[in-house]
Scaffold this motif. Structure first.
Motif, PDB file in Angstrom:
ATOM      1  N   PRO A  72      81.475  58.133 -45.444  1.00 40.13           N
ATOM      2  CA  PRO A  72      82.718  58.355 -44.689  1.00 40.13           C
ATOM      3  C   PRO A  72      82.387  58.690 -43.231  1.00 40.13           C
ATOM      4  O   PRO A  72      81.518  59.516 -42.950  1.00 40.13           O
ATOM      5  CB  PRO A  72      83.348  59.558 -45.401  1.00 40.13           C
ATOM      6  N   HIS A  73      83.053  58.025 -42.320  1.00 39.29           N
ATOM      7  CA  HIS A  73      82.795  58.275 -40.915  1.00 39.29           C
ATOM      8  C   HIS A  73      84.023  57.895 -40.105  1.00 39.29           C
ATOM      9  O   HIS A  73      84.911  57.188 -40.584  1.00 39.29           O
ATOM     10  CB  HIS A  73      81.575  57.486 -40.421  1.00 39.29           C
ATOM     11  N   ASP A  74      84.085  58.391 -38.886  1.00 43.04           N
ATOM     12  CA  ASP A  74      85.234  58.133 -38.014  1.00 43.04           C
ATOM     13  C   ASP A  74      84.705  57.861 -36.610  1.00 43.04           C
ATOM     14  O   ASP A  74      84.449  58.777 -35.837  1.00 43.04           O
ATOM     15  CB  ASP A  74      86.182  59.336 -38.020  1.00 43.04           C
ATOM     16  N   ASN A  75      84.523  56.575 -36.317  1.00 43.46           N
ATOM     17  CA  ASN A  75      84.034  56.199 -34.991  1.00 43.46           C
ATOM     18  C   ASN A  75      85.193  56.106 -34.012  1.00 43.46           C
ATOM     19  O   ASN A  75      86.185  55.416 -34.271  1.00 43.46           O
ATOM     20  CB  ASN A  75      83.309  54.850 -35.058  1.00 43.46           C
ATOM     21  N   ALA A  76      85.076  56.800 -32.900  1.00 48.07           N
ATOM     22  CA  ALA A  76      86.140  56.754 -31.893  1.00 48.07           C
ATOM     23  C   ALA A  76      86.276  55.358 -31.309  1.00 48.07           C
ATOM     24  O   ALA A  76      87.384  54.912 -30.982  1.00 48.07           O
ATOM     25  CB  ALA A  76      85.846  57.772 -30.792  1.00 48.07           C
ATOM     26  N   ILE A  77      85.158  54.661 -31.175  1.00 39.78           N
ATOM     27  CA  ILE A  77      85.155  53.284 -30.680  1.00 39.78           C
ATOM     28  C   ILE A  77      84.705  52.382 -31.816  1.00 39.78           C
ATOM     29  O   ILE A  77      83.686  52.647 -32.458  1.00 39.78           O
ATOM     30  CB  ILE A  77      84.202  53.142 -29.475  1.00 39.78           C
ATOM     31  N   ASP A  98      87.939  48.523 -26.226  1.00 44.01           N
ATOM     32  CA  ASP A  98      86.589  49.073 -26.278  1.00 44.01           C
ATOM     33  C   ASP A  98      85.967  48.775 -27.635  1.00 44.01           C
ATOM     34  O   ASP A  98      86.640  48.824 -28.675  1.00 44.01           O
ATOM     35  CB  ASP A  98      86.613  50.587 -26.061  1.00 44.01           C
ATOM     36  N   TYR A  99      84.669  48.516 -27.660  1.00 45.63           N
ATOM     37  CA  TYR A  99      83.932  48.263 -28.903  1.00 45.63           C
ATOM     38  C   TYR A  99      82.444  48.300 -28.569  1.00 45.63           C
ATOM     39  O   TYR A  99      82.043  48.271 -27.399  1.00 45.63           O
ATOM     40  CB  TYR A  99      84.289  46.889 -29.491  1.00 45.63           C
ATOM     41  N   VAL A 100      81.628  48.352 -29.609  1.00 39.21           N
ATOM     42  CA  VAL A 100      80.190  48.143 -29.474  1.00 39.21           C
ATOM     43  C   VAL A 100      79.798  47.080 -30.496  1.00 39.21           C
ATOM     44  O   VAL A 100      80.209  47.157 -31.661  1.00 39.21           O
ATOM     45  CB  VAL A 100      79.385  49.437 -29.716  1.00 39.21           C
ATOM     46  N   LEU A 101      79.036  46.082 -30.063  1.00 37.07           N
ATOM     47  CA  LEU A 101      78.576  45.012 -30.938  1.00 37.07           C
ATOM     48  C   LEU A 101      77.081  45.193 -31.202  1.00 37.07           C
ATOM     49  O   LEU A 101      76.268  45.181 -30.274  1.00 37.07           O
ATOM     50  CB  LEU A 101      78.834  43.646 -30.300  1.00 37.07           C
TER      51      LEU A 101
END
Length: 376
Positions: A192-197, A228-231
């Motif tokens: 379980p995790h919650d990435n802001a981006i 916003d994102y990270v690839l």
């Protein structure tokens, strides 16, 4: 029953076969079963010297092709290594590459051979710009399928889509069995995790067939829309410099991380949010099942075996190949709606556990192997 799993690459190499076969070995550890693995080490090059003939076609008609020359030398090397290293007999050989199967049948003609065809080498070479459709090398590679059908007691493949692909090249396509790759659930630990981006990830060999140029163009559209994102790009290959240059040219280099080759990407895949791979062709697409077991939302192209894994809108999203705008829209949809993203990921994980577990694949294989027990 003494079994030999004949691979081409060593088990630590990336790919669907390596994601399954080494983990099968412990499932066959019992008084009833004895299973060994065999492959050609990378250091074995240009050792084989013997003349080779096939029973269904004359390969020398194609020998002017450098691709055919390399293929045949690798086959000779595999023959040389097999004769050098395998001393004891087996009751059954299960090969996972055409070279492995043909070599094993040549050395052990009386041992039953099951041949799984996991992917299309010639289609990958065409998509990667290495050969031309209909050229000598293409003709040679599709002729190999007929030789495999002639030599093996049973042909298998990994998806209905790929069985259909093989249909023009064999005499009895209807008898080709389908056993998808299976995956050991213990390797996958969703977190379980919650990435802001939103964190996007793809895992593949960096070659044109995987369609990463389309992904980069889609990501450029997303950035142009203010998202916003990270690839994260996990994998290596010959077009990495081209992809890095394309990322710079499209203005998404700062959002893109190139990791290179990683042996066990499933160890940190669960920390990402969305798995995306716009392949131009996939026989099965093992990495989609692995991403599903990591509880990621899936986005893929409607090609090959991918739609057999992804039911569009239910456990992931499908987009047409070669369509950056459609891919951008699909990414945007799951990036902006975390609840929808979670539902897709949960459904994908449940389907993968049900349909692509290692236990299910092993049980199907055991039933098949036992059909040959009386002949051993």
């Amino acid at each position: 029953m003494k079994l030999l799993q004949a691979l081409f690459f060593p088990p630590e190499q990336p790919g669907g076969v390596s994601s399954m076969i080494p983990y099968m070995q412990e499932r066959f550890t019992s008084p009833r079963w004895e299973m060994d693995l065999f492959s050609l080490p990378k250091r074995i090059r240009n050792k084989g010297r013997e003349d080779v003939q096939f029973e269904t076609f004359d390969w020398t008609k194609y020998q002017e092709s450098p691709v055919v020359q390399k293929y045949m030398q690798t086959y000779r090397d595999y023959l040389w290594w097999t004769k050098l290293r395998i001393q004891k007999p087996y009751d059954l050989i299960h090969a996972h590459h055409p070279i492995a199967g043909l070599a094993m049948k040549s050395v052990f003609p009386d041992t039953p051979l099951i041949q799984t065809i996991h992917s299309s080498y010639e289609r990958e070479l065409i998509l990667n710009g290495r050969i031309e459709p209909g050229a000598l090398d293409h003709q040679f590679l599709i002729a190999i399928y007929g030789e495999l059908e002639h030599q093996a007691e049973r042909l298998l493949t990994v998806s209905e889509s790929f069985r259909q692909y093989l249909t023009p090249y064999v005499k009895q396509p209807d008898v080709i069995g389908i056993i998808p790759n299976g995956f050991d659930e213990k390797r996958f630990k969703p977190i379980p995790h919650d990435n802001a981006i939103p964190q996007l990830v793809t895992v593949c060999r960096l070659v044109p067939a995987k369609g990463l140029d389309i992904l980069f163009k889609a990501c450029a559209e997303l950035k142009g829309r203010g998202h916003d994102y990270v690839l994260h790009i996990i994998g290596d290959g010959p077009i990495r410099p081209d992809l890095e240059e394309l990322a710079q040219r499209l203005g998404i280099y700062n959002e893109t991380i190139f990791y290179g080759y990683t042996l066990h990407p499933e160890e940190f895949m669960p920390f990402f949010d969305i798995f995306v791979l716009p392949s131009r062709a996939e026989a099965f697409g093992s990495v989609f099942a692995e991403a599903a077991l990591s509880c990621l939302a899936l986005i893929g192209t409607d090609v090959g075996g991918i739609p057999e894994q992804i039911e569009n809108g239910s456990n992931g999203l499908l987009v047409p190949p070669e369509d950056p705008s459609a891919l951008a829209e699909a990414l945007e949809k799951v990036m902006l709606d975390p609840s929808y993203r979670y539902e897709l990921a949960r459904s994908a994980c449940e389907k993968a556990k049900t349909h692509y577990s290692l236990g299910r694949s092993v049980n199907e294989l055991k039933k098949l192997y036992l059909q040959f027990a009386s002949k051993a």
